[in-house]
Design a protein around this motif. Sequence first.
Motif, PDB file in Angstrom:
ATOM      1  N   GLY A 136      61.674  -7.627  20.615  1.00 43.35           N
ATOM      2  CA  GLY A 136      60.442  -7.589  19.847  1.00 43.35           C
ATOM      3  C   GLY A 136      59.203  -7.348  20.680  1.00 43.35           C
ATOM      4  O   GLY A 136      58.179  -6.892  20.162  1.00 43.35           O
ATOM      5  N   ALA A 137      59.277  -7.662  21.970  1.00 38.73           N
ATOM      6  CA  ALA A 137      58.128  -7.493  22.857  1.00 38.73           C
ATOM      7  C   ALA A 137      58.292  -6.300  23.791  1.00 38.73           C
ATOM      8  O   ALA A 137      57.465  -6.089  24.681  1.00 38.73           O
ATOM      9  CB  ALA A 137      57.921  -8.763  23.679  1.00 38.73           C
ATOM     10  N   ALA A 138      59.343  -5.498  23.599  1.00 40.09           N
ATOM     11  CA  ALA A 138      59.681  -4.451  24.568  1.00 40.09           C
ATOM     12  C   ALA A 138      58.923  -3.148  24.351  1.00 40.09           C
ATOM     13  O   ALA A 138      58.650  -2.424  25.305  1.00 40.09           O
ATOM     14  CB  ALA A 138      61.190  -4.180  24.532  1.00 40.09           C
ATOM     15  N   LEU A 139      58.581  -2.830  23.107  1.00 41.23           N
ATOM     16  CA  LEU A 139      57.986  -1.523  22.830  1.00 41.23           C
ATOM     17  C   LEU A 139      56.700  -1.257  23.618  1.00 41.23           C
ATOM     18  O   LEU A 139      56.531  -0.154  24.153  1.00 41.23           O
ATOM     19  CB  LEU A 139      57.744  -1.359  21.333  1.00 41.23           C
ATOM     20  CG  LEU A 139      57.424   0.048  20.845  1.00 41.23           C
ATOM     21  CD1 LEU A 139      58.522   1.042  21.223  1.00 41.23           C
ATOM     22  CD2 LEU A 139      57.214   0.053  19.332  1.00 41.23           C
ATOM     23  N   PRO A 140      55.788  -2.228  23.726  1.00 43.57           N
ATOM     24  CA  PRO A 140      54.569  -1.953  24.507  1.00 43.57           C
ATOM     25  C   PRO A 140      54.840  -1.643  25.983  1.00 43.57           C
ATOM     26  O   PRO A 140      54.004  -1.030  26.645  1.00 43.57           O
ATOM     27  CB  PRO A 140      53.762  -3.258  24.364  1.00 43.57           C
ATOM     28  CG  PRO A 140      54.251  -3.876  23.098  1.00 43.57           C
ATOM     29  CD  PRO A 140      55.720  -3.543  23.058  1.00 43.57           C
ATOM     30  N   LEU A 141      55.999  -2.055  26.486  1.00 44.78           N
ATOM     31  CA  LEU A 141      56.324  -1.807  27.891  1.00 44.78           C
ATOM     32  C   LEU A 141      56.685  -0.348  28.144  1.00 44.78           C
ATOM     33  O   LEU A 141      56.450   0.185  29.236  1.00 44.78           O
ATOM     34  CB  LEU A 141      57.479  -2.703  28.329  1.00 44.78           C
ATOM     35  CG  LEU A 141      57.248  -4.210  28.195  1.00 44.78           C
ATOM     36  CD1 LEU A 141      58.502  -4.965  28.605  1.00 44.78           C
ATOM     37  CD2 LEU A 141      56.056  -4.652  29.029  1.00 44.78           C
ATOM     38  N   VAL A 142      57.266   0.304  27.158  1.00 46.39           N
ATOM     39  CA  VAL A 142      57.731   1.679  27.342  1.00 46.39           C
ATOM     40  C   VAL A 142      56.734   2.703  26.805  1.00 46.39           C
ATOM     41  O   VAL A 142      56.738   3.864  27.217  1.00 46.39           O
ATOM     42  CB  VAL A 142      59.124   1.854  26.681  1.00 46.39           C
ATOM     43  CG1 VAL A 142      59.036   1.794  25.171  1.00 46.39           C
ATOM     44  CG2 VAL A 142      59.793   3.145  27.133  1.00 46.39           C
ATOM     45  N   ARG A 143      55.865   2.288  25.926  1.00 46.34           N
ATOM     46  CA  ARG A 143      54.956   3.247  25.284  1.00 46.34           C
ATOM     47  C   ARG A 143      54.056   3.992  26.264  1.00 46.34           C
ATOM     48  O   ARG A 143      53.855   5.199  26.109  1.00 46.34           O
ATOM     49  CB  ARG A 143      54.121   2.521  24.237  1.00 46.34           C
ATOM     50  CG  ARG A 143      54.793   2.570  22.862  1.00 46.34           C
ATOM     51  CD  ARG A 143      53.757   2.849  21.807  1.00 46.34           C
ATOM     52  NE  ARG A 143      54.310   3.511  20.663  1.00 46.34           N
ATOM     53  CZ  ARG A 143      54.288   2.996  19.437  1.00 46.34           C
ATOM     54  NH1 ARG A 143      53.790   1.790  19.237  1.00 46.34           N
ATOM     55  NH2 ARG A 143      54.744   3.692  18.423  1.00 46.34           N
ATOM     56  N   PRO A 144      53.474   3.334  27.279  1.00 44.99           N
ATOM     57  CA  PRO A 144      52.620   4.092  28.209  1.00 44.99           C
ATOM     58  C   PRO A 144      53.359   5.242  28.891  1.00 44.99           C
ATOM     59  O   PRO A 144      52.783   6.310  29.114  1.00 44.99           O
ATOM     60  CB  PRO A 144      52.178   3.028  29.221  1.00 44.99           C
ATOM     61  CG  PRO A 144      52.234   1.746  28.463  1.00 44.99           C
ATOM     62  CD  PRO A 144      53.435   1.886  27.564  1.00 44.99           C
ATOM     63  N   THR A 145      54.631   5.043  29.200  1.00 42.28           N
ATOM     64  CA  THR A 145      55.414   6.120  29.801  1.00 42.28           C
ATOM     65  C   THR A 145      55.627   7.247  28.793  1.00 42.28           C
ATOM     66  O   THR A 145      55.598   8.434  29.156  1.00 42.28           O
ATOM     67  CB  THR A 145      56.766   5.578  30.297  1.00 42.28           C
ATOM     68  OG1 THR A 145      56.520   4.573  31.283  1.00 42.28           O
ATOM     69  CG2 THR A 145      57.617   6.683  30.894  1.00 42.28           C
ATOM     70  N   GLY A 146      55.821   6.890  27.534  1.00 39.27           N
ATOM     71  CA  GLY A 146      55.939   7.907  26.504  1.00 39.27           C
ATOM     72  C   GLY A 146      54.684   8.756  26.389  1.00 39.27           C
ATOM     73  O   GLY A 146      54.758   9.982  26.235  1.00 39.27           O
ATOM     74  N   VAL A 147      53.521   8.106  26.503  1.00 36.70           N
ATOM     75  CA  VAL A 147      52.253   8.841  26.434  1.00 36.70           C
ATOM     76  C   VAL A 147      52.125   9.794  27.620  1.00 36.70           C
ATOM     77  O   VAL A 147      51.718  10.956  27.467  1.00 36.70           O
ATOM     78  CB  VAL A 147      51.070   7.866  26.397  1.00 36.70           C
ATOM     79  CG1 VAL A 147      49.739   8.606  26.548  1.00 36.70           C
ATOM     80  CG2 VAL A 147      51.081   7.071  25.090  1.00 36.70           C
ATOM     81  N   LEU A 148      52.482   9.328  28.802  1.00 37.17           N
ATOM     82  CA  LEU A 148      52.409  10.186  29.988  1.00 37.17           C
ATOM     83  C   LEU A 148      53.381  11.362  29.878  1.00 37.17           C
ATOM     84  O   LEU A 148      53.065  12.486  30.295  1.00 37.17           O
ATOM     85  CB  LEU A 148      52.710   9.365  31.242  1.00 37.17           C
ATOM     86  CG  LEU A 148      51.649   8.323  31.625  1.00 37.17           C
ATOM     87  CD1 LEU A 148      52.151   7.454  32.770  1.00 37.17           C
ATOM     88  CD2 LEU A 148      50.339   9.004  32.008  1.00 37.17           C
TER      89      LEU A 148
END
Length: 299
Positions: free
Chosen positions: A90-102
């Motif tokens: 439940g807390a994991a998505l914010p960890l990967v999102r910045p890499t997705g944006v890059l």
Amino acid sequence: MISAQSLSAPSYSGRRGREACIGDAIAEYADQALLTELMLTPKPGLVDRRNSGAHRDMNIDTFLASARAIAPWWSRFVAIGYSSAHVSAGAALPLVRPTGVLCEQAMFRATSGVNTHKGAIFSLGLLCFSAGRLQARGTEVTRERLCGEVAYICVGLVDRELNRTAPTLTAGERVFRRFGFAGARGEAASGFDTVRTAALPVYDRVREDGVDEGTALLHVLLHLLAVNNDTNLISRGGLAGLDYVQAYARRLLRDEGVLAPGGVEKMALFDDALIARHLSPGGTADLLALTWFLAQFPK
């Protein structure tokens, strides 16, 4: 295909080296999934070796440049998943999102601002991230576990992002507000239910029957077009456009689809029909790439 044994966690002291090896293999599958989808021909309304489909701002070279630009990022998604496996889903998505944006930014730089792979970056990025998390926990990486992990990570995503109040709405948000179709976010939150129920069983069956990979994937594409509520189609042609594509695909499937004599030629006519109507099932193309990617893993 990666074997179940090779994707179980190593117990020896060289685990980090093993992690890198598995991460590279998963990243290679993500990259190959995009290239396999791109080169598959003929695909109705989509960019392929035959033509640029219903698109005027992109062609096969645009997609190749995009795929090259984002290829280095797949292993990063795996590595972030590995290092954050202790964090709850439940807390994991914010960890990967910045890499997705890059990764998206790398795509836009390579394509001069054209969106070629944004949906694929979201979905394949989540699958690579989930593979890293499973590997770090010592869990066998299978299709079902990959999809289940993505579903856990994306719990509540549709409500949070598609029901939000905003002064301007994206195309996907507008489709959701009007028709209730959740697009890529909905697929991820469901653990890619459409791929698991409508695509992978067909792919497995026809491959076991000895059908070559290209023909099998074209046949799978027909099955996906027959059932997927593709928000790209709706954005371009409304519900009438979606209904036209689904009905056309179902009609071909009633006659055994691509497996019938002349099946590939009928797909080319399907392509011509969608080009004439400016319809492109881009969301379905992403699901086809996901099908190939997941098919490389044990069930």
